[in-house]
Design an enzyme around this catalytic site. Sequence first.
Site, PDB file in Angstrom:
ATOM      1  N   ARG A  48       1.318  -1.598   0.037  1.00 15.96           N
ATOM      2  CA  ARG A  48       0.260   0.099   0.181  1.00 15.96           C
ATOM      3  C   ARG A  48       0.702   1.402   0.186  1.00 15.96           C
ATOM      4  O   ARG A  48       1.243   1.762   1.418  1.00 15.96           O
ATOM      5  CB  ARG A  48      -1.373  -0.169   1.393  1.00 15.96           C
ATOM      6  CG  ARG A  48      -2.367  -1.067   1.017  1.00 15.96           C
ATOM      7  CD  ARG A  48      -2.334  -1.331   2.589  1.00 15.96           C
ATOM      8  NE  ARG A  48      -2.195  -1.406   3.362  1.00 15.96           N
ATOM      9  CZ  ARG A  48      -1.652  -2.154   4.392  1.00 15.96           C
ATOM     10  NH1 ARG A  48      -2.477  -3.869   3.105  1.00 15.96           N
ATOM     11  NH2 ARG A  48      -1.432  -3.189   5.350  1.00 15.96           N
ATOM     12  N   VAL A 133      12.938 -16.540  14.908  1.00 18.03           N
ATOM     13  CA  VAL A 133      13.268 -17.714  15.923  1.00 18.03           C
ATOM     14  C   VAL A 133      12.642 -17.791  16.915  1.00 18.03           C
ATOM     15  O   VAL A 133      11.541 -17.043  17.854  1.00 18.03           O
ATOM     16  CB  VAL A 133      14.002 -18.823  16.907  1.00 18.03           C
ATOM     17  CG1 VAL A 133      13.551 -20.087  17.493  1.00 18.03           C
ATOM     18  CG2 VAL A 133      14.268 -19.757  15.018  1.00 18.03           C
ATOM     19  N   ILE A 137      15.908 -12.713  21.411  1.00 17.81           N
ATOM     20  CA  ILE A 137      16.859 -13.267  21.967  1.00 17.81           C
ATOM     21  C   ILE A 137      17.938 -14.246  20.943  1.00 17.81           C
ATOM     22  O   ILE A 137      17.540 -14.783  20.124  1.00 17.81           O
ATOM     23  CB  ILE A 137      15.797 -14.345  22.545  1.00 17.81           C
ATOM     24  CG1 ILE A 137      14.927 -13.410  23.345  1.00 17.81           C
ATOM     25  CG2 ILE A 137      16.984 -15.491  22.976  1.00 17.81           C
ATOM     26  CD1 ILE A 137      14.126 -14.946  23.739  1.00 17.81           C
ATOM     27  N   GLY A 188      -3.132  -6.962  22.124  1.00 21.17           N
ATOM     28  CA  GLY A 188      -2.630  -6.771  20.674  1.00 21.17           C
ATOM     29  C   GLY A 188      -1.623  -7.646  21.162  1.00 21.17           C
ATOM     30  O   GLY A 188      -0.667  -7.834  19.866  1.00 21.17           O
ATOM     31  N   GLU A 191      -3.516 -12.174  17.671  1.00 22.18           N
ATOM     32  CA  GLU A 191      -4.267 -11.602  16.430  1.00 22.18           C
ATOM     33  C   GLU A 191      -5.109 -12.306  16.556  1.00 22.18           C
ATOM     34  O   GLU A 191      -5.712 -12.481  16.974  1.00 22.18           O
ATOM     35  CB  GLU A 191      -3.295 -12.581  15.307  1.00 22.18           C
ATOM     36  CG  GLU A 191      -2.115 -12.242  15.390  1.00 22.18           C
ATOM     37  CD  GLU A 191      -1.827 -10.647  14.651  1.00 22.18           C
ATOM     38  OE1 GLU A 191      -2.193 -10.572  14.051  1.00 22.18           O
ATOM     39  OE2 GLU A 191      -0.635 -10.676  14.537  1.00 22.18           O
ATOM     40  N   LYS A 206       9.265 -22.513  14.060  1.00 22.98           N
ATOM     41  CA  LYS A 206      10.805 -22.807  15.080  1.00 22.98           C
ATOM     42  C   LYS A 206      11.058 -23.560  15.105  1.00 22.98           C
ATOM     43  O   LYS A 206      12.844 -23.769  15.363  1.00 22.98           O
ATOM     44  CB  LYS A 206      10.548 -21.394  15.593  1.00 22.98           C
ATOM     45  CG  LYS A 206      10.165 -20.085  15.771  1.00 22.98           C
ATOM     46  CD  LYS A 206       9.255 -19.135  16.702  1.00 22.98           C
ATOM     47  CE  LYS A 206       8.461 -18.581  16.430  1.00 22.98           C
ATOM     48  NZ  LYS A 206       7.130 -17.535  17.378  1.00 22.98           N
TER      49      LYS A 206
END
Length: 429
Positions: A48, A133, A137, A188, A191, A206
């Site tokens: 967009r 992953v 971290i 939040g 999803e 992962k």
Amino acid sequence: MRTRPLKVALLGCGVVGSEVARIMTTHADDLTARIGAPVELAGVAVRRPDRVREGIAPELVTTDATALVKRGDIDVVVEVIGGIEPARALITTAFEHGASVVSANKALLAQDGAALHAAAEQHGRDLYYEAAVAGAIPLIRPLRESLAGDKINRVMGIVNGTTNFILDKMDSTGAGYQEALDEATALGYAEADPTADVEGFDAAAKAAILAGIAFHTRVRLDDVHREGMTEVTAADFASAKEMGCTIKLLAICERADDGASVTARVHPAMIPLSHPLASVRGAYNAVFVESDAAGQLMFYGPGAGGSPTASAVLGDLVAVCRNRIGGATGPGESAYAALPVSPMGDVVTRYHISLDVADKPGVLAQVATVFAEHGVSIDTVRQSGKDGEASLVVVTHRASDAALTGTVEALRKLDTVRGVASIMRVEGE
């Protein structure tokens, strides 16, 4: 110091991409000093183009990602669009036109990592993916570089912040699954469609990446046994507390005792409160690594979000740019071991089984006989009930998943067993 800037193409400018662009701009001098040359954002591919993107010059924005990676003057492509296509084609095209790639795309790497590594090697370019992953971290680099001289036997971790937030909320407040999910969504952390998280797809991708690196073996997403956490109940947490445990959605990658095969799995499990992973709260991630020489290591921190993920992306960008200046490439795929990936039935662990049974004499003996017939040894039994109904909780010694599956199938056929309320693996002991 080299004066010609290294040009970077950014594919995707959402939560993570916009943060990558911001850090590249605000930390430009520091990045230049660390790399040994300036880095320049040469183009940003988006879907967009009319959206306002603070700090990004409008002339850098394009909807033609393919043309951007084909330019020939691009040194590094940063891919943060996710998904399989067009990401796969764009990464391959980037290699073909001379660019190295930094990606955060766990799904693509879990599915086609071998092919992408081969393309990078063919064209003499880097493929780095620390951000794929566990967010900020540092995990991929320690596994494939710092521990390269060691033998890793097990990698077990919480690699999805959404699921850990939900399970932690259920544990600390007594909330049910739906109530905890609703709060995660409102904050939040989840999803609008949380399927990839709560059904374990995200964690399984992962796990495939971690197992491949840890065991020098190609492990694809299809090789990972996956179970979601939507069936975990408040009653499961109550049982866990009685055992001095809590419940986490774990990604577990381990080498067989004889070293001849590996397994990779994702599922909810009870772990003792004394285990370091039990204290990981909220939306944080942590990965526990066990190796021959280094012993036990734990990596902990925020596993998602714009800034943490961008931090990992920028770390890879610095490394790839340094390699570019030095005319070298970093470590590629290491799959020399080529160990077979064993099916879930071969996994050996302990189990917590909750049964709804008739409250009458002889039931416990019948249940114990079924366990014995399938070679599953019982550690403890707890029974309670009234008015003709009872609950029977059995905790086993270590047994194969195949033996436990056969036991449960036989239990369901008993007239005195009204239902199998819960089956939970017990890990980390």
